[in-house]
Design a protein around this motif. Sequence first.
Motif, PDB file in Angstrom:
ATOM      1  N   MET A  16      -8.312  85.874 -86.064  1.00 30.03           N
ATOM      2  CA  MET A  16      -9.678  86.375 -85.912  1.00 30.03           C
ATOM      3  C   MET A  16      -9.882  87.677 -86.677  1.00 30.03           C
ATOM      4  SD  MET A  16     -12.717  86.066 -84.768  1.00 30.03           S
ATOM      5  CE  MET A  16     -12.666  84.734 -83.572  1.00 30.03           C
ATOM      6  N   LYS A  17      -8.847  88.552 -86.674  1.00 25.23           N
ATOM      7  CA  LYS A  17      -8.969  89.813 -87.399  1.00 25.23           C
ATOM      8  C   LYS A  17      -9.189  89.574 -88.872  1.00 25.23           C
ATOM      9  CE  LYS A  17      -6.533  94.116 -88.419  1.00 25.23           C
ATOM     10  NZ  LYS A  17      -5.286  94.905 -88.247  1.00 25.23           N
ATOM     11  N   ALA A  18      -8.421  88.642 -89.456  1.00 24.19           N
ATOM     12  CA  ALA A  18      -8.572  88.327 -90.876  1.00 24.19           C
ATOM     13  C   ALA A  18      -9.959  87.752 -91.155  1.00 24.19           C
ATOM     14  CB  ALA A  18      -7.494  87.343 -91.310  1.00 24.19           C
ATOM     15  N   MET A  19     -10.460  86.930 -90.237  1.00 28.40           N
ATOM     16  CA  MET A  19     -11.782  86.346 -90.411  1.00 28.40           C
ATOM     17  C   MET A  19     -12.863  87.421 -90.384  1.00 28.40           C
ATOM     18  SD  MET A  19     -13.671  83.673 -90.857  1.00 28.40           S
ATOM     19  CE  MET A  19     -12.491  82.357 -90.573  1.00 28.40           C
ATOM     20  N   LEU A  20     -12.729  88.372 -89.450  1.00 24.60           N
ATOM     21  CA  LEU A  20     -13.706  89.460 -89.357  1.00 24.60           C
ATOM     22  C   LEU A  20     -13.669  90.338 -90.600  1.00 24.60           C
ATOM     23  CD1 LEU A  20     -13.313  90.513 -85.614  1.00 24.60           C
ATOM     24  CD2 LEU A  20     -15.184  89.213 -86.630  1.00 24.60           C
ATOM     25  N   GLU A  21     -12.478  90.591 -91.114  1.00 26.04           N
ATOM     26  CA  GLU A  21     -12.361  91.393 -92.339  1.00 26.04           C
ATOM     27  C   GLU A  21     -13.013  90.675 -93.515  1.00 26.04           C
ATOM     28  OE1 GLU A  21      -8.196  92.002 -92.707  1.00 26.04           O
ATOM     29  OE2 GLU A  21      -8.131  93.676 -91.282  1.00 26.04           O
ATOM     30  N   TYR A  22     -12.820  89.361 -93.587  1.00 29.32           N
ATOM     31  CA  TYR A  22     -13.442  88.584 -94.659  1.00 29.32           C
ATOM     32  C   TYR A  22     -14.966  88.613 -94.539  1.00 29.32           C
ATOM     33  CZ  TYR A  22     -15.325  84.466 -96.958  1.00 29.32           C
ATOM     34  OH  TYR A  22     -16.112  83.618 -97.710  1.00 29.32           O
ATOM     35  N   ALA A  35     -32.127  90.798 -86.518  1.00 27.64           N
ATOM     36  CA  ALA A  35     -32.213  90.651 -87.969  1.00 27.64           C
ATOM     37  C   ALA A  35     -30.818  90.558 -88.583  1.00 27.64           C
ATOM     38  CB  ALA A  35     -32.981  91.819 -88.573  1.00 27.64           C
ATOM     39  N   ILE A  36     -29.902  91.415 -88.116  1.00 28.65           N
ATOM     40  CA  ILE A  36     -28.529  91.389 -88.625  1.00 28.65           C
ATOM     41  C   ILE A  36     -27.870  90.054 -88.310  1.00 28.65           C
ATOM     42  CG2 ILE A  36     -26.230  92.404 -88.320  1.00 28.65           C
ATOM     43  CD1 ILE A  36     -27.650  95.103 -87.905  1.00 28.65           C
ATOM     44  N   GLY A  37     -28.054  89.570 -87.086  1.00 32.34           N
ATOM     45  CA  GLY A  37     -27.487  88.287 -86.698  1.00 32.34           C
ATOM     46  C   GLY A  37     -28.031  87.151 -87.541  1.00 32.34           C
ATOM     47  N   SER A  38     -29.325  87.186 -87.822  1.00 34.05           N
ATOM     48  CA  SER A  38     -29.946  86.147 -88.637  1.00 34.05           C
ATOM     49  C   SER A  38     -29.410  86.182 -90.061  1.00 34.05           C
ATOM     50  CB  SER A  38     -31.465  86.342 -88.646  1.00 34.05           C
ATOM     51  OG  SER A  38     -32.101  85.394 -89.473  1.00 34.05           O
ATOM     52  N   LEU A  39     -29.240  87.382 -90.607  1.00 36.14           N
ATOM     53  CA  LEU A  39     -28.709  87.510 -91.964  1.00 36.14           C
ATOM     54  C   LEU A  39     -27.238  87.120 -92.028  1.00 36.14           C
ATOM     55  CD1 LEU A  39     -30.353  90.930 -92.902  1.00 36.14           C
ATOM     56  CD2 LEU A  39     -30.987  88.678 -93.802  1.00 36.14           C
ATOM     57  N   MET A  40     -26.505  87.431 -90.955  1.00 36.24           N
ATOM     58  CA  MET A  40     -25.066  87.193 -90.948  1.00 36.24           C
ATOM     59  C   MET A  40     -24.733  85.713 -90.774  1.00 36.24           C
ATOM     60  SD  MET A  40     -22.224  88.755 -91.269  1.00 36.24           S
ATOM     61  CE  MET A  40     -20.826  87.692 -91.587  1.00 36.24           C
ATOM     62  N   ILE A  41     -25.477  85.013 -89.934  1.00 35.78           N
ATOM     63  CA  ILE A  41     -25.132  83.636 -89.608  1.00 35.78           C
ATOM     64  C   ILE A  41     -25.221  82.735 -90.840  1.00 35.78           C
ATOM     65  CG2 ILE A  41     -27.442  82.820 -88.971  1.00 35.78           C
ATOM     66  CD1 ILE A  41     -24.211  82.150 -86.994  1.00 35.78           C
ATOM     67  N   ALA A  82     -17.267  83.797 -85.032  1.00 33.67           N
ATOM     68  CA  ALA A  82     -16.802  85.014 -85.698  1.00 33.67           C
ATOM     69  C   ALA A  82     -17.967  85.767 -86.335  1.00 33.67           C
ATOM     70  CB  ALA A  82     -15.756  84.670 -86.748  1.00 33.67           C
ATOM     71  N   LYS A  83     -18.920  85.037 -86.880  1.00 34.53           N
ATOM     72  CA  LYS A  83     -20.091  85.673 -87.484  1.00 34.53           C
ATOM     73  C   LYS A  83     -20.919  86.400 -86.430  1.00 34.53           C
ATOM     74  CE  LYS A  83     -20.656  82.674 -91.519  1.00 34.53           C
ATOM     75  NZ  LYS A  83     -21.533  81.690 -92.205  1.00 34.53           N
ATOM     76  N   LEU A  84     -21.121  85.768 -85.281  1.00 40.53           N
ATOM     77  CA  LEU A  84     -21.868  86.417 -84.207  1.00 40.53           C
ATOM     78  C   LEU A  84     -21.135  87.656 -83.708  1.00 40.53           C
ATOM     79  CD1 LEU A  84     -23.058  83.310 -82.136  1.00 40.53           C
ATOM     80  CD2 LEU A  84     -24.391  84.669 -83.753  1.00 40.53           C
TER      81      LEU A  84
END
Length: 239
Positions: free
Chosen positions: A1-7, A57-63, A87-89
């Motif tokens: 999960m840490k690697a995914m968050l960093e990516y 807004a951040i969640g919408s852009l991130m997903i 992970a995106k959320l």
Amino acid sequence: MKAMLEYLHRCFIRSYRFGAPTVIFAAILALIYSSGPNPIMESYAFTASMLFVVAAAIGSLMIDVEAGNQEMATMMHARSLVRLSGAKLLYAWIFASVLGLLAVLYPTLLGRFERFPMLEELLMGLLYHVSLAGLGVSLAGWFTVKLFESRFYAMLGLFTWIALAFGARGIGEALPGGWEWLTHILPPLQLALHAMIFYGDIGTGAKWLPIGAALGYGVLSAGILLRVLHRRRLDYPGE
């Protein structure tokens, strides 16, 4: 999960999508605290409500931060669209929570309040901001192009849901007798704002209830969303 968050962090920063909501929120803070003194919890109520919108807004852009082909490659490494979306959320919540920390510390360090906040007020203010940030992000996850064919209708739905959250109290008063319970399906934003505005006049339980309600609603919303994504067979086929 840490690697995914960093990516995901690298993807989000390189996309520059973080710029608009971050700059807008920073501008709001600079504007409302351009002069003082300001009441503590009432000011936190305003900035927390703005963070709710910014976090959505951040969640919408991130997903939907990745292009289709890029997301397919990432999904193969994550081995699940559910894991990738979760992970995106989570990343969006962390990013928005940092803005919440800024909203709590900025006026404190600059002396823009009527007095220096007590430790309880700082901690509770941070918890209100973080919980409402999570609430906003969890709602935004539903309005992804994976569930809406049109980006326009996805954004329209998100803005409508945000507006309903802000108007929940008025909607409850306008509904016929016996139908007020319908407002309980709306995000508990008004519950948190009421607690912050009347912070000095309510008991300990009433102060903590909105935090628990916002976190619970957010977790439930995100959990159902991930289940919907899985049930719609949007998951990685090798899962």
